[in-house]
Design an enzyme around this catalytic site. Sequence first.
Site, PDB file in Angstrom:
ATOM      1  N   ARG A 178     -14.267   2.017  -2.154  1.00  0.00           N
ATOM      2  CA  ARG A 178     -13.441   2.102  -1.015  1.00  0.00           C
ATOM      3  C   ARG A 178     -13.222   3.493  -0.634  1.00  0.00           C
ATOM      4  O   ARG A 178     -12.011   3.794  -0.244  1.00  0.00           O
ATOM      5  CB  ARG A 178     -12.100   1.131  -0.909  1.00  0.00           C
ATOM      6  CG  ARG A 178     -12.410  -0.373  -0.932  1.00  0.00           C
ATOM      7  CD  ARG A 178     -11.260  -1.235  -0.950  1.00  0.00           C
ATOM      8  NE  ARG A 178     -11.496  -2.435  -1.446  1.00  0.00           N
ATOM      9  CZ  ARG A 178     -10.477  -3.433  -1.406  1.00  0.00           C
ATOM     10  NH1 ARG A 178      -9.273  -3.048  -1.183  1.00  0.00           N
ATOM     11  NH2 ARG A 178     -10.974  -4.771  -1.473  1.00  0.00           N
ATOM     12  N   ASP A 196       0.849  -1.282   0.050  1.00  0.00           N
ATOM     13  CA  ASP A 196      -0.107   0.022   0.042  1.00  0.00           C
ATOM     14  C   ASP A 196       0.724   1.153  -0.121  1.00  0.00           C
ATOM     15  O   ASP A 196       2.036   1.291   0.506  1.00  0.00           O
ATOM     16  CB  ASP A 196      -0.655  -0.154   1.193  1.00  0.00           C
ATOM     17  CG  ASP A 196      -1.784  -1.156   1.333  1.00  0.00           C
ATOM     18  OD1 ASP A 196      -2.630  -1.574   0.232  1.00  0.00           O
ATOM     19  OD2 ASP A 196      -1.898  -1.458   2.330  1.00  0.00           O
TER      20      ASP A 196
END
Length: 321
Positions: free
Chosen positions: A220, A134
């Site tokens: 998201r 990430d």
Amino acid sequence: MKFVATLIACGLSGLALAAPTATVDSLEKRGPNDAAFGYASLNGGTTGGAGGTTTTVSSYAAFTAAVSSDAKKVVYVSGPIKQSAKQVKVGSNTSIIGKDSTAVLEGFGLLVKEKSNVIIRNLGVKKVLAENGDAIGIQYSNNVWVDHVDVSSDRDHDKDYYDGLIDLTHAADYVTISNCYIHDHWKASLVGHSDNNGDEDTGHLRVTYANNYWSNINSRAPSLRFGTGHVYNSYFENVSDGINTRDGAQVLVESNQFVGSSKALYSTDAGYAVEKDNDFGGAKNTALKGTLTTVPYSYSLVGSSKVKSAVVGQAGQTLKF
């Protein structure tokens, strides 16, 4: 982690918990020793490296060395740093601060794992390939404040080419994500990584999303499992699937505006939300009615009609140190 799925205050405070007023408090702080607000202000607070050593870095090697220990420290990033690499592990009691808008990490992200008391501020992180993790990952950690960051990739590649922009997993707790520009990405911000991780996550994953600008996101924005979320004073522009509450999560959604969303606020697998003063822009709130009507900290609301002017141009990497 990869799974199938200057106007606003940095320290908005001083108002009654049960009845925040719809006014703009221009209290933005710019010092390296500022303390967090929202959920990151609880559990002893989040002060990062305040009172510790100070260093300035401009290379990948210097950066990785500077942020690794748990000793109190403030690490300033000067200029861009480009490297295709796995996430850099950040130690406890750390403040990472970009000196200005040129402080951008490209090709690698940050991992806060099994740590506490971390501040990431005024930093750009972009185009971190999925194989490298990430852009910002927070796991098994508590008291983390992510403020005035600009995180992005692109949507020219498929949804699995990059991973998440800001993901909180494995019982991460007492986190605030504020004043951020979150944009040009497929799956932006995940809270709780799996439907099967309830035993670990339940009672944790408390997170505040405040004063953020979300743009050109597929989904998201954020997605929350099991935890407790507060999303307020944020502008959502061309975000297809917005706030997704799922697996028992409770979310308080206030003073936001959505433009160009197909699903602004919705439930999956019995997630819940309470919404107040949101402009869904023609989209619908289909979330199950929740019970989270107050949060245990002070904050102020700008009102959904004023969010765009208050957030766009102010959120993101807009500070100078």
